[in-house]
Structure formats: C-alpha cells, structure tokens
Design an enzyme around this catalytic site. Structure first.
Site, mmCIF file in Angstrom:
data_model
loop_
_atom_site.group_PDB
_atom_site.id
_atom_site.type_symbol
_atom_site.label_atom_id
_atom_site.label_comp_id
_atom_site.label_asym_id
_atom_site.label_seq_id
_atom_site.Cartn_x
_atom_site.Cartn_y
_atom_site.Cartn_z
ATOM 1 N N GLU A 170 0.807 -1.223 0.000
ATOM 2 C CA GLU A 170 0.000 0.000 0.000
ATOM 3 C C GLU A 170 0.843 1.277 0.000
ATOM 4 O O GLU A 170 0.828 2.043 0.973
ATOM 5 C CB GLU A 170 -0.981 -0.002 1.187
ATOM 6 N N GLU A 173 -6.393 -8.466 0.177
ATOM 7 C CA GLU A 173 -6.740 -8.424 1.599
ATOM 8 C C GLU A 173 -8.218 -8.082 1.713
ATOM 9 O O GLU A 173 -8.716 -7.246 0.963
ATOM 10 C CB GLU A 173 -5.984 -7.311 2.333
HETATM 11 C C1 GLA Z 1 -3.826 -2.643 5.374
HETATM 12 C C2 GLA Z 1 -2.490 -3.357 5.387
HETATM 13 C C3 GLA Z 1 -2.480 -4.598 6.223
HETATM 14 C C4 GLA Z 1 -3.260 -4.400 7.503
HETATM 15 C C5 GLA Z 1 -4.660 -3.994 7.156
HETATM 16 C C6 GLA Z 1 -5.560 -3.879 8.352
HETATM 17 O O1 GLA Z 1 -4.602 -2.956 4.296
HETATM 18 O O2 GLA Z 1 -2.051 -3.677 4.093
HETATM 19 O O3 GLA Z 1 -1.136 -4.920 6.513
HETATM 20 O O4 GLA Z 1 -2.636 -3.433 8.280
HETATM 21 O O5 GLA Z 1 -4.613 -2.751 6.522
HETATM 22 O O6 GLA Z 1 -6.865 -3.531 8.005
#
Ligand code: GLA
Ligand code: ZN
Length: 662
Positions: A151, A300
């Site tokens: 991210e 995710e």
């Molecule tokens: C982000 C990160 C993850 C985690 C999530 C929690 O998307 O990429 O590592 O911290 O948030 O919601």
C-alpha cells in the site's frame, strides 16, 4: 508478458506472518488452514528485520520451512517484498531514509512506509533485500506471485525530493520559460528564473505546480517499483506474476501509471464501519479490474472487522460470504483475508482474524470455510471467466486532483460524482468497466465521462471517433475546462467536445439552494452544481430544463442530446437527485440498447462472468437479510446446491447462487 492472467484455479487464503510465532505453532496453523480449504497465503511483507537482521546478512531458513510446510498442505505462497517496513538497524544507520512530512518533521520508525521513496540509500537497501529474495526464492515452484511493498502511501518533502522534483520538471518542460508560461507564474509574482526556486507545494498552491507534484510522486513510486521488478523479473518463471496491493480510491498517485509494469492488479478491501453497500464497493472492484483490464486479486479483506476506524463493528453473519462472492462476481480470481491469526503484540491487536489470541478458531472461520467449499465446487467453471461490460465509466486522476483542490462547492467530490453515475447502473445489474480516460473504447456501447475536466486533444479525438462510429457518450459537469497543465482552456466548456455535444456551457453555478428541473417524463432537482447550457446546433434536443431559481438558470437547458455521426452525445449540466439520476441513466441504458445481466428485486445483485467459450455464468447475491424471490428468464442449474430451477429462485438472506442456463 506470458504471465498467467487467468489462473487455472481460484485462490482463497489469508495473510500469514509465521515470523511472529515459534515454528512449533506452524503445523497447527497449517492444519487449520487446510481444514479451512485454503490454497494460498501471503508471506514476507513487513518481515525485513527477520529476513535481514543486519545489513547484508540474510536468514531465509524460516521462510524456506514455512513455504515447504504450507506446500505440503497444498497451500501456495504469494511472496511479499518487505520494503514497506524498513528495519530499525537501517533507519539507525541512515536516518536520512526516513521521509519528511509537510511540516518538515522526519517521520518515525515503528509504523509503515516510513521511507523517502526517492532516497538513494533506501533504494540501495531495498535493491539488496529484493535481490537476495529474488535469487533465493525466485525459482521456488510453490510461489505463484510476488507482491511489491505494501500500500504505497507516503509523500516526502525532504531536500532530496525537492531536488529531484526540479530534475523532473526540467525534463518535462525543457525550459523555465515554458514552465512559467504554462503555469501563468506572473500571477502573484511566482515567476521562476532558476529551477532551484521552485518549491514542493504545501497546502494550496499554483494549480500547475500542484498537478506536477502529483505526477512527480507517481513517477517516484514507479521508479521505486521498477527497481524491485528489475531485480525480480529475471529470476521468475514466466507464469509467476508481480503485483502491488492498492487501496481502492486512494488519490496519492496515478494508478494507471503505477500498474503499467505490473502483471496483475490487486487491492485491499475494507468495509470499516457499517456494512457492505454493493453499489458502492462495486466501483472499487471495477476500478481494480480496469487498471489492467483483466481480472484481479483481492489481496486483503476483513474477516469480520478492522481495528482502525472509530467504530469497528463486525459485519453480520453471512455478510463475509456475500462480500467474497461480490468480489468474484466483479472479477476477483482470489480472496485473501487479513489476517490469519492475531499477534500478541504490535499495533493491530484488535483487528479481525480467523484464529484468535488463544489459537482457537473464531466463529467467522466457519463462514470462510464455507466460502472455500463454494469455490471448490465452481473452480473449474469460473476459471478463465471474466466480467464483460458494454458500459464504461472514464476515470482521470488529473481531473480528480484538479477538482479536489478547487471544489468550488464543498460537496463536489470527484469520486462521489462518479459513483452517482455508477449506482443507477448497479441497481439495474448493468455490468460496467471503470477505465482510464485514455483507454481504447472499442466494444463499448455507452461511455460516461464523469467530470472529465481535463480534455487533451488526444482524448477529444478518441471520444469523437467513438461517437462517429455509433457510440453513446454522456458528458457531465465540469467537462473540458482545462488542459493537461491544469490551466483553463481558451474555450467554453466542454472545450473540444462542444461540436460533438451540439451544445456548450454558458456558465456554471455552485448551488446554495437546489434548483428545480424537469425532464421528458420526470421532475426533480439539481443540487450542488448546475451548468447553463446553450445549443449550438438546430438538431440538439433539450432533455431537461431548469425551473425558476436564481434567475440565471430559469428555463435554461440543463441536459441536451445530440446526434453526431452514427452516435449520440448527452450533455448533463445538472447534479440530479437520486430518483432523477436513475431516470436519466435508465434513458441512457435504453437508448444505447444495453442489456442488464438480470432483473432482480432491490438489494439483490446479479453479475455475469463469461467463459472463453462464451458460456455465461450468472452470480446472484442477496445482499439483504431477508428471503428474496428472483424471477428467472430461463431454467437454470445452480452449482452450489446442485439444483435446477425453472421460473424462480429463492435466496435466503445473504445467500448466493451460481447459475448457468440449464
Ligand atoms: C492494510 C495493510 C495490512 C493491515 C490492514 C488492516 O490494508 O495492508 O497490513 O494493516 O490494513 O486492516
Ligand atoms: Zn524525500
């Protein structure tokens, strides 16, 4: 690139951090993963301090063991490069790799993405760790793909970034004279006579400078990303892909530029507070599918709840399954939960997970198990299939940034405005692509360009060709106002598109009060914004007109339609209320002869994925909590239950059906 874009299997799994646990725990974890039906986990991202405990010393044993143990249970690995978490030793040795925030403060170690994306020393360290990973794990047959960093999100305002910004501007503008001209720098005495005088914009600044800073940030991340790809690609088999996990409508950089060099797109989906609104989240899935114009990975998603909102409610029982199927229906080829197991320490102790702090399964584990069972039943059917759309919404980061800095009405938000066009399409189950405003438009019947503020000659030519060849084009508010330097065009809106539209904008109004508006067979209001249209052609038809309001808009055209070549252009000057917007979009769907995927009751979503042999798979999701009856146009076979239905299918709350024609 011969990368496996349509994997022969579907993937379900989670992020897993074995480095947080003693190795004797792993077998129990892996046994539970297997029982959950997992076939993939993501490892390694954030594990820099375990992979490289000191400069140049690597420990890969634990990862070798984890990958092998997982593979033994039939679970593949997505390997993350750990660069989002530069370790303490590195930061200690080279504090200059830490980013500097807008207020001139160095950010701290202990969170993530604390690096300056342009730091030479950071590049050196990142290259070293990625090279070592590539050499060691590149040939590993259990790794299906790689995720770079995590991210990307940081902006840096350090002196080095500023110097590099100057270099960037030099190569883009050639001369200061050109830059001064493009940015109208005589305005407020901003004229530059040396590159070094140009600041990094903090807060509101010259529109040209602000836009170039965004371009510079994009190029900075591209360069950083390329540095990793250059180490990895030569060491990977051609079937192993490289991706990055993006954050839906994050506005930090141009995602089309960022995904050019990636093999597949992936993104991280969190509902946060509240519940799934499929007509909203659909835009984010379709956005991700539009980056590469192919299916994507949901890298995710939340198992129940997050921990970073003011209110972290768990979604309802059944909703997680509806979410997974919603993602698949929109083109996800993998669903991974974040995360597998709650760590004892670290900042995310309260985040949703499948295994709780005691090592036992949480109730949601059973639901994820069911999703795996669903997927196992239809893997062969779904493999290689993808959503196909006749409608495209054009997305432009430059236009978005420009509007966001000069909203003119506090409630004018580029993404909300785009969603305002998406929602009525979603309500009718009309499959929609969200693509770059510079993408090719072949194959679409209807193209909607929400708030396409920046119209370059190339874009105008593209759209003109699309309409000439029979396409339906809808132009909306604020269109064709500016050039690619964020300067006003010396033309009335919609600029070079006025000829196509057969109309132009005489003036625009941020609205204090809503303005009444009457359409062909509807009436409602325009809120936030209104543009007063003027016809340029006798053949232009008025589709809606304003009623009495501020005087300027009274009885003036609000929406027009114009035939051009074999196609048609609708110019929308109003920001309609929701009901009227549905009427407008229904009209566009009708005139462009678009076929919805299925007619369903409110709250029930239906989406098609088309197989390479043309077979249509219809995924139907009841997003409500109550039973819904869905009439069927033809008899179907339902693949999850193995039943046939003739005229109607009944779905309990949050229930899902995967249908093909019987
Ligand atoms: C982000 C990160 C993850 C985690 C999530 C929690 O998307 O990429 O590592 O911290 O948030 O919601
Ligand atoms: Zn910097």
């Amino acid at each position: 690139m011969a990368v496996n874009s349509n994997p022969s299997r579907f993937y379900i799994g989670s992020a897993y951090y074995p480095e947080q646990w003693p190795e004797e725990n792993w077998q129990k974890d892996i046994a539970l993963m297997r029982e959950a039906g997992f076939n993939v986990v993501r490892l390694g991202e954030f594990a820099w301090s375990t992979i490289e405990p000191e400069a140049g010393k690597f420990d890969f044993d634990w990862l070798d063991h984890a990958i092998a143990a997982l593979a033994g249970a039939g679970i593949s690995t997505v390997m993350g490069t750990p660069t989002a978490a530069p370790p303490a030793w590195l930061v200690h040795q080279h504090p200059e790799i830490l980013a500097v925030d807008e207020n001139g403060r160095r950010v701290q170690l202990g969170n993530r993405c604390h690096y300056c994306v342009n730091s030479t020393e950071f590049h050196r360290a990142a290259r070293r760790v990625v090279k070592a990973l590539a050499e060691h794990f590149g040939p590993n047959p259990h790794i299906v793909g790689w995720q770079l960093d995590n991210e990307y999100n940081r902006y840096c305002y350090c002196d080095n970034c500023r110097k590099q910004f100057h270099e960037f501007l030099k190569s883009r503008y050639g001369s200061l004279e050109n830059l001064n001209n493009r940015w109208t720098t005589r305005y407020w005495s901003q004229t530059y006579n040396a590159w070094e005088q140009i600041p990094l914009p903090i807060g509101p600044h010259n529109p040209g400078l602000m836009l170039e800073f965004k371009h510079f940030v994009t190029e900075s991340y591209r360069r950083f990303q390329h540095l990793q790809i250059a180490e990895l690609r030569p060491k990977l088999a051609s079937t192993v892909w490289i991706t990055h996990n993006f954050m839906e409508w994050h506005d930090g950089y141009d995602h089309y530029r960022m995904t050019e060099e990636l093999d597949i797109a992936s993104w991280d989906w969190y509902v946060g507070t509240g519940h799934l609104d499929y007509q909203l989240s659909g835009t984010a899935h379709d956005l991700a599918r539009g980056y590469k114009r192919r299916n994507f990975w949901l890298m995710e998603t939340q198992p129940g709840n997050v921990d970073w909102k003011p209110l972290n409610n768990k979604v309802n029982k059944g909703e997680t399954r509806a979410m997974a199927w919603h993602a698949i229906a929109h083109g996800a080829d993998a669903v991974l939960y974040w995360q597998w197991r709650s760590a004892y320490g670290g900042q995310e102790q309260y985040h949703g997970s499948l295994i709780d702090q005691s090592g036992q399964v949480r109730p949601i584990y059973r639901e994820v198990q069911q999703i795996s069972r669903d997927i196992a039943k239809v893997t062969d059917l779904l493999s290689g299939s993808k959503p196909v759309a006749e409608v495209a919404l054009l997305n432009c980061y430059d236009s978005r940034w420009s509007i966001q800095w000069q909203r003119h009405h506090q409630d004018f938000d580029y993404v909300s405005h785009l969603r305002h066009y998406y929602r009525p399409l979603a309500a009718r189950n009309v499959s929609t692509d969200i693509i770059s405003a510079d993408a090719a438009l072949d194959g679409y019947k209807l193209v909607i360009a929400p708030a396409l503020l920046i119209v370059t000659p190339q874009r105008a030519a593209n759209l003109k060709a699309f309409v000439e060849n029979g396409g339906h084009l809808a132009l909306t508010l604020r269109t064709g106002m500016k050039d690619e330097y964020n300067a006003l065009l010396p033309l009335r809106q919609p600029g070079a598109l006025a000829e196509l539209a057969g109309a132009e904008v005489e003036d625009y109004y941020a609205l204090f009060d809503p303005v009444p508006i009457t359409g062909e067979d509807w009436s409602g209001v325009s809120r936030i914004w209104a543009e007063r249209l003027k016809l340029r052609d006798d053949a232009t038809r008025i589709i809606a007109a304003y009623g009495a309001s501020n005087g300027w808009l009274d009885d003036q055209p609000a929406i027009t339609a114009h035939t051009y070549g074999k196609g048609q252009v609708t110019l929308v000057g109003a920001y309609l209320d929701d009901n009227s917007q549905q009427r407008l979009l229904d009209r566009l769907i009708r005139t462009a002869n678009i076929q919805p995927d299925l007619d369903t009751p409110p709250g029930v979503e239906a989406r098609k994925r088309i197989r390479s042999n043309g077979q249509e798979i219809l995924i139907v999701i009841n997003h409500t909590r109550t039973e819904q009856h869905i009439p069927l146009p033809w008899p179907v076979y339902e693949h999850l239950s193995g039943q046939r239905f003739e005229k109607e299918i009944r779905l309990a709350g949050y229930e899902v059906a995967v249908l093909t024609r019987a």
